[in-house]
Design an enzyme around this catalytic site. Structure first.
Site, PDB file in Angstrom:
ATOM      1  CG  ASP A   1      -2.138   0.841   1.080  1.00 13.76           C
ATOM      2  OD1 ASP A   1      -2.041   1.911   0.443  1.00 13.76           O
ATOM      3  OD2 ASP A   1      -3.199   0.455   1.584  1.00 13.76           O
TER       4      ASP A   1
ATOM      5  CE  LYS B   1       4.883  17.304   9.984  1.00  8.41           C
ATOM      6  NZ  LYS B   1       5.733  17.585   8.797  1.00  8.41           N
TER       7      LYS B   1
ATOM      8  CG  HIS C   1      13.497 -23.005  38.340  1.00 12.63           C
ATOM      9  ND1 HIS C   1      13.139 -21.674  38.442  1.00 12.63           N
ATOM     10  CD2 HIS C   1      13.281 -23.547  39.558  1.00 12.63           C
ATOM     11  CE1 HIS C   1      12.731 -21.411  39.675  1.00 12.63           C
ATOM     12  NE2 HIS C   1      12.797 -22.547  40.368  1.00 12.63           N
TER      13      HIS C   1
END
Length: 521
Positions: free
Chosen positions: A124, A136, A279
């Site tokens: 796009d 912006k 663990h």
């Protein structure tokens, strides 16, 4: 605050769009739209103005050029109170809300038969350009990239006289820049990993990774470390990040790390299997004719370490198995492809236990890379997806493994792949009987595995031993023989291979080489 009078809608994903646009129209918002989006809205009775009618310039090149026009971008970038005369002079309407999502590049390129030409056509151009402009100029323009935001944006417009707050405008702008950054990164990674013909080149000169936060965690590995859990958008398999948590306390950092190991390990088996992790290491693994038996055997391997562990299975979690687990141990997390209702009823008595349902997995092949951050850089490598087949194994001793030994060798080798190096696994009858993990010397891992088996009162005599890397000396072979191990599987490749093979022959043991190492750091 920004008052929304004109909105531009142009989306690929039309989920929820009609209701959102209808809500905007009810507020008196003038709607501009493009191509397929405009047709979709018109067909649903919503009045729109085509962008081409507004700009006076038609969509050309099969829609490649439609929004790249000064009347669109000036309308998005105009600063209210500063650029008003310019808009008036050129008869341009200010665009107050932009609703755009992009061509589905990631979805298209995820298909294995996608050609380079098809991938390129799904990049796009106009969408990201408008999105970045609106983000912006977010002091004056709202920008929506996610259909999940439609409801909250529309609700705010309704209660605020068609206005969006500065907080909302900023939040939407941040989300937009993250969205376009991820989109560009997806394209960049796809192209940079291939040559101009589309041939895959695994490690590009530059790589970018984008993740989406799932949740904040209470803390990291330790309480003084902050932490959060993020999802990699390009991983579509059954995993911890996409699993559905049906009950329990929020997952911790260590829960997630251990659950990932448990799930990865149990995915390696086709027969009913159970893996218990503590663990970061498997402490008990078994396969059997039924899941309950597999759990019993996995738990028996190291019931002490299983306390507070993570359990993963590769069949539906039943009420029967849930009752067995609760009766035997404290468990942090249980992971299954499916959880039956009666199992949830059983675990409802233990509300803190996390129950994760991943969905089914079938022969998953991991794509991309596995990475590890280091100070100042990133290590990337392929996923370790190698699985030894019978044809890969080479008998190097005088005695061939028996059928039962071969079965246990293969099982132990599969488990060893997920144990931290140096890794030693003893197995018998498709059950781990001792696991030695993460030691600085291989001989220490072998000794620890024997001690684990002795503590669990499990029979080592007649067991098979797997080592994730070659034996540099014969000492581990001698110790294994004293314990009663009858067969060994290892990569081979040591300068002392002949010495190690001779030791196995002296003890009447069978040994096979895989030619493959499985370090896991």
């Amino acid at each position: 605050m920004s008052i929304v009078k004109t909105a531009l809608l142009s989306v690929s994903d039309k989920t929820g769009l009609v209701d959102f646009a209808r809500g905007l129209a009810a507020l008196g918002v003038h709607i501009l739209s493009t191509g397929g989006t405009a047709r979709h809205l018109s067909e649903n009775g919503i009045e729109v103005t085509e962008v081409s009618d507004y700009t006076g310039f038609p969509e050309i090149m099969n829609g490649r050029v439609k929004t790249l026009h000064p009347k669109i971008h000036a309308g998005i970038l105009a600063r209210r109170g500063i650029d008003d005369e310019v808009l008036k002079q050129h008869k341009i309407d200010a665009i107050d809300l932009l609703v755009v999502n992009l061509y589905p590049f990631q979805e298209v390129t995820a298909k294995p038969d996608t050609t380079m030409d098809v991938a390129i056509e799904n990049i796009d151009i106009g969408g990201p350009t408008m999105l970045r402009a609106a983000a912006k100029n977010h002091a004056f323009v709202g920008v929506v990239v996610d259909p999940k935001d439609y409801s909250s944006v529309l609700q705010e417009l309704k209660i605020s006289q068609a206005q969006l707050s500065n907080t909302t405008l900023y939040r939407l702008a941040c989300k937009t820049f993250a969205h376009t950054a991820y989109y560009d990164a997806t394209i960049s990674n796809y192209l940079n990993r291939r040559d101009e013909h589309g041939t895959l080149d695994i490690f590009p000169e530059q790589t970018t990774h984008q993740y989406t936060k799932i949740m904040d965690l209470r803390y990291g590995e330790n309480p003084h470390q902050r932490a959060a859990f993020y999802r990699a958008e390009d991983d579509r398999g059954a995993n911890i990040a996409t699993a559905n948590m049906l009950q329990g306390r929020p997952l911790s950092y260590n829960n997630i790390a251990d659950a990932d190991t448990a799930l990865d390990t149990v995915k390696s088996f086709l027969d009913p299997a159970c893996v218990i992790v503590k663990h970061a290491n498997p402490c008990g693994v078994a396969i059997a004719d039924d899941l309950s038996s597999a759990y019993e055997q996995a738990f028996a391997c190291d019931s002490t370490s299983a306390f507070g562990g993570i359990i993963a299975i590769n069949r539906p979690l039943t009420g029967q198995l849930a009752r067995s687990i609760i009766s035997k141990q404290f468990v942090e997390v249980v992971i299954a492809p499916e959880v039956e209702p009666d199992a949830l009823v059983v675990f409802s008595a233990k509300k803190n236990v996390r129950i994760l349902e991943t969905g089914e997995w079938v022969n998953e092949l991991k794509t991309g890379h596995v990475g590890k951050r280091v100070h100042g850089g990133l290590l990337l490598q392929d996923w370790d997806q190698h699985s030894a087949s019978p044809d890969d194994l080479k008998t190097v001793t005088k005695r061939e493994p028996t059928a039962d030994e071969f079965r246990d060798l293969y099982f132990a080798w599969t488990v060893a792949k997920f144990v931290k190096s140096n890794a030693i696994v003893y197995a018998k009858n498709n059950q781990t009987v001792g696991i030695g993990a993460g030691q600085m010397s291989r001989v220490d891992s072998a000794r620890i595995a024997i001690l684990k088996a002795q503590d669990a009162k499990l029979e080592i005599a007649g067991s098979s031993m797997a080592s994730d890397a070659f034996f540099p000396f014969r000492d581990s072979i001698d110790n294994a023989a004293k314990a009663g191990v009858s067969a060994i599987i290892q990569p081979g490749g040591s300068i002392r291979d002949e010495e190690v093979i001779a030791a196995a022959n002296e003890h009447g043991m069978a040994m096979v080489f895989t030619g493959i190492r499985h370090f896991r750091h």
